[in-house]
Design an enzyme around this catalytic site. Structure first.
Site, PDB file in Angstrom:
ATOM      1  N   GLY A  11      51.007   1.783  90.880  1.00  0.00           N
ATOM      2  CA  GLY A  11      50.325   1.753  89.419  1.00  0.00           C
ATOM      3  C   GLY A  11      49.039   2.014  89.810  1.00  0.00           C
ATOM      4  N   ARG A  72      56.631   5.164  90.330  1.00  0.00           N
ATOM      5  CA  ARG A  72      57.696   4.657  91.251  1.00  0.00           C
ATOM      6  C   ARG A  72      58.548   5.182  90.734  1.00  0.00           C
ATOM      7  NH1 ARG A  72      53.715   0.160  87.889  1.00  0.00           N
ATOM      8  NH2 ARG A  72      52.427  -0.931  89.900  1.00  0.00           N
ATOM      9  N   ASP A 103      50.288  -0.648  98.958  1.00  0.00           N
ATOM     10  CA  ASP A 103      51.691  -1.302 100.125  1.00  0.00           C
ATOM     11  C   ASP A 103      53.257  -0.438  99.959  1.00  0.00           C
ATOM     12  OD1 ASP A 103      52.383  -3.308  97.933  1.00  0.00           O
ATOM     13  OD2 ASP A 103      51.947  -4.650  99.752  1.00  0.00           O
ATOM     14  N   THR A 125      44.146   0.614  94.402  1.00  0.00           N
ATOM     15  CA  THR A 125      44.996  -0.762  93.655  1.00  0.00           C
ATOM     16  C   THR A 125      43.497  -1.540  93.431  1.00  0.00           C
ATOM     17  OG1 THR A 125      46.707  -2.363  93.613  1.00  0.00           O
ATOM     18  CG2 THR A 125      45.988  -1.429  96.197  1.00  0.00           C
ATOM     19  N   ASP A 127      44.456  -4.305  92.547  1.00  0.00           N
ATOM     20  CA  ASP A 127      44.653  -5.521  93.449  1.00  0.00           C
ATOM     21  C   ASP A 127      43.453  -6.299  94.468  1.00  0.00           C
ATOM     22  OD1 ASP A 127      46.880  -5.759  91.600  1.00  0.00           O
ATOM     23  OD2 ASP A 127      47.993  -4.982  92.433  1.00  0.00           O
ATOM     24  N   ASP A 129      45.039  -6.010  96.991  1.00  0.00           N
ATOM     25  CA  ASP A 129      45.751  -6.800  98.362  1.00  0.00           C
ATOM     26  C   ASP A 129      46.079  -7.021  98.965  1.00  0.00           C
ATOM     27  OD1 ASP A 129      47.435  -4.528  97.153  1.00  0.00           O
ATOM     28  OD2 ASP A 129      49.430  -5.663  96.621  1.00  0.00           O
ATOM     29  N   ARG A 171      48.857  -9.051  90.949  1.00  0.00           N
ATOM     30  CA  ARG A 171      50.371  -9.545  91.355  1.00  0.00           C
ATOM     31  C   ARG A 171      50.602 -10.609  91.996  1.00  0.00           C
ATOM     32  NH1 ARG A 171      54.251  -4.371  92.240  1.00  0.00           N
ATOM     33  NH2 ARG A 171      53.230  -2.712  91.662  1.00  0.00           N
TER      34      ARG A 171
HETATM   35  P1  ADP Z   1      52.287  -0.132  95.048  1.00  0.00           P
HETATM   36  O1  ADP Z   1      52.478   1.178  95.618  1.00  0.00           O
HETATM   37  O2  ADP Z   1      50.938   0.152  93.852  1.00  0.00           O
HETATM   38  O3  ADP Z   1      51.936  -1.295  95.219  1.00  0.00           O
HETATM   39  P2  ADP Z   1      54.966  -0.354  94.572  1.00  0.00           P
HETATM   40  O4  ADP Z   1      54.878  -1.361  95.243  1.00  0.00           O
HETATM   41  O5  ADP Z   1      55.652   0.187  92.951  1.00  0.00           O
HETATM   42  O6  ADP Z   1      53.462   0.516  93.784  1.00  0.00           O
HETATM   43  O7  ADP Z   1      55.246   1.450  95.315  1.00  0.00           O
HETATM   44  C1  ADP Z   1      55.137   2.631  94.924  1.00  0.00           C
HETATM   45  C2  ADP Z   1      56.447   3.313  95.495  1.00  0.00           C
HETATM   46  O8  ADP Z   1      55.947   3.140  96.476  1.00  0.00           O
HETATM   47  C3  ADP Z   1      57.653   2.982  94.792  1.00  0.00           C
HETATM   48  O9  ADP Z   1      58.348   2.974  93.717  1.00  0.00           O
HETATM   49  C4  ADP Z   1      58.351   3.957  95.775  1.00  0.00           C
HETATM   50  O10 ADP Z   1      58.626   4.668  95.802  1.00  0.00           O
HETATM   51  C5  ADP Z   1      57.540   3.777  97.347  1.00  0.00           C
HETATM   52  N1  ADP Z   1      57.788   2.468  98.364  1.00  0.00           N
HETATM   53  C6  ADP Z   1      58.044   0.973  97.824  1.00  0.00           C
HETATM   54  N2  ADP Z   1      58.346   0.170  98.614  1.00  0.00           N
HETATM   55  C7  ADP Z   1      59.318   1.542 100.022  1.00  0.00           C
HETATM   56  C8  ADP Z   1      60.517   0.969 101.020  1.00  0.00           C
HETATM   57  N3  ADP Z   1      60.071  -0.017 101.219  1.00  0.00           N
HETATM   58  N4  ADP Z   1      60.536   2.412 101.271  1.00  0.00           N
HETATM   59  C9  ADP Z   1      60.218   3.352 100.697  1.00  0.00           C
HETATM   60  N5  ADP Z   1      59.174   3.602  99.958  1.00  0.00           N
HETATM   61  C10 ADP Z   1      59.268   2.519  99.137  1.00  0.00           C
HETATM   62  O1  F6P Z   2      49.971  -3.262  91.022  1.00  0.00           O
HETATM   63  C1  F6P Z   2      48.317  -3.047  89.398  1.00  0.00           C
HETATM   64  C2  F6P Z   2      48.854  -3.584  89.158  1.00  0.00           C
HETATM   65  O2  F6P Z   2      48.439  -3.421  87.185  1.00  0.00           O
HETATM   66  C3  F6P Z   2      49.442  -4.895  88.936  1.00  0.00           C
HETATM   67  O3  F6P Z   2      48.403  -6.081  89.057  1.00  0.00           O
HETATM   68  C4  F6P Z   2      49.860  -5.805  87.902  1.00  0.00           C
HETATM   69  O4  F6P Z   2      50.860  -6.450  88.076  1.00  0.00           O
HETATM   70  C5  F6P Z   2      51.268  -4.777  88.126  1.00  0.00           C
HETATM   71  O5  F6P Z   2      50.297  -2.940  88.348  1.00  0.00           O
HETATM   72  C6  F6P Z   2      51.516  -3.713  86.388  1.00  0.00           C
HETATM   73  O6  F6P Z   2      51.987  -3.379  86.644  1.00  0.00           O
HETATM   74  P1  F6P Z   2      53.072  -2.216  85.329  1.00  0.00           P
HETATM   75  O7  F6P Z   2      51.984  -1.045  85.158  1.00  0.00           O
HETATM   76  O8  F6P Z   2      54.624  -1.222  85.724  1.00  0.00           O
HETATM   77  O9  F6P Z   2      53.906  -2.721  84.264  1.00  0.00           O
END
Ligand code: ADP
Ligand code: F6P
Length: 319
Positions: A11, A72, A103, A125, A127, A129, A171
């Site tokens: 995000g 993502r 994360d 982020t 969040d 978090d 989240r």
């Molecule tokens: P954020 O980084 O904000 O927590 P996401 O959880 O959607 O957002 O993760 C972002 C991107 O990081 C995912 O779409 C994916 O490409 C990569 N990612 C997440 N988890 C993994 C994983 N276990 N191994 C490799 N890449 C990952």
């Molecule tokens: O991680 C940032 C965040 O805005 C969260 O607070 C929320 O749950 C999520 O992303 C929303 O994701 P998307 O933009 O894919 O709807």
């Protein structure tokens, strides 16, 4: 000359641009070649990579969003996807990479480290978090957006003597709700880290009315449930008019606050310093106003806790 890459993933968050700017300009200052990888890990896999110079990041410090775009990428969660990404990094001669994200993005960075690329995570982020750092880039700006909404809701709910429930993002983390609720003087803050009971909430609302409160602001973290459903239940139980507001993606946009710009500048710079020292598999953050870095695995294994003292303070002050 060392070649490094920078990407934004997951995000978006206000301040990501300020972090990109810091990485690009600190890198160039240290004699590095800095490559911008578009659309997170998707762009890495597809080779959407451009060389950045000082002017590529001109006039972006004040802008929300991310000039590198974000995405993502499910494919990067697979070994094959990561192999593709690693091959692209080799083709472009990229030895180190700065990943700005949350994360999930850090897990991807961790995997890149395992494949032999020095990777540094910068927390971007809204969040807040991530347990290893006090603050993530974007959190402060999002809080100010929520606060502005709470102030406005206060006007209308006071006029109508209503209950207003405002749903915020985060989240599974209640920090946006906690900090904005304390700053906004909310009567109730509902976070996923604390068990929620509708009857207890209604009891506090009714007790407040008996003490002379004419309206209520409730901040609800999205990880607990839906504001519309909870508003209906409150209205049914208390008999008081209740309205729900879901702030949604408004929280992700806007010009970053001074705090987020300073944080992004410091952390982007520190990430480059680590790469310059040939360090990888680390994340940067802030603890008690000091820029810190720690092992990425360790950072990901830490459990984020809600600040219960702050929750209690908010409860006492809003009685
Ligand atoms: P954020 O980084 O904000 O927590 P996401 O959880 O959607 O957002 O993760 C972002 C991107 O990081 C995912 O779409 C994916 O490409 C990569 N990612 C997440 N988890 C993994 C994983 N276990 N191994 C490799 N890449 C990952
Ligand atoms: O991680 C940032 C965040 O805005 C969260 O607070 C929320 O749950 C999520 O992303 C929303 O994701 P998307 O933009 O894919 O709807």
């Amino acid at each position: 000359m060392k070649t490094i890459g920078v990407l934004t993933s997951g995000g978006d968050a206000p301040g990501m641009n300020a972090a990109i700017r810091a990485v690009v300009r600190s890198g160039i200052d240290k004699g590095m070649k800095v490559m911008g990888i578009m659309r997170g890990y998707n762009g890495l896999i597809n080779g959407e990579i451009i060389e950045m110079n000082r002017s590529s990041v001109s006039d972006i410090i004040h802008r929300g969003g991310t000039i590198l775009r974000t995405a993502r990428c499910e494919e990067f969660k697979t070994e094959e996807g990561r192999e593709k990404g690693a091959n692209v990094l080799k083709v472009f001669g990229i030895e180190g990479i700065v990943v700005i994200g949350g994360d999930g993005s850090f897990k991807g960075a961790e995997k890149l480290s395992e494949l032999g690329f020095e990777s540094i995570g910068v927390p971007g982020t809204i969040d807040n978090d991530l347990a290893y750092t006090d603050y993530t880039i974007g959190f402060d700006t999002a809080l100010n957006t929520v606060l502005d909404a709470i102030n406005k809701l206060r006007d209308t709910s006071a006029s109508h003597e209503r209950i207003s429930i405002v749903e915020v993002m985060g989240r599974k983390c209640g920090d946006i709700a906690l900090y904005s609720g304390l700053a906004g003087g909310a009567e109730n803050i509902i976070v996923p880290e604390v068990e929620f009971n509708i009857d207890d909430l209604c009891k506090t609302i009714l007790e407040g009315r008996l003490k002379g409160k004419l309206h209520n602001i409730i901040v609800l973290a999205e990880g607990v449930g839906h504001a519309n459903e909870i508003a209906e239940q409150i209205q049914e139980i208390t008999g008081l008019e209740t309205r729900a507001t879901i702030l949604g993606h408004i929280q992700r946009g806007g010009s970053p606050s001074a705090f987020d710009r300073v944080l992004a500048s410091k952390l982007g710079n520190r990430a480059v310093e680590l790469l310059n020292e040939n360090q990888g598999s680390r994340v940067v953050g802030i603890k008690g106003n000091e820029v810190i870095d720690c092992d990425i695995k360790e950072a990901l294994s830490m459990k984020k806790e809600i600040n219960r003292d702050m929750l209690e303070l908010a409860r006492v002050l809003s009685k």
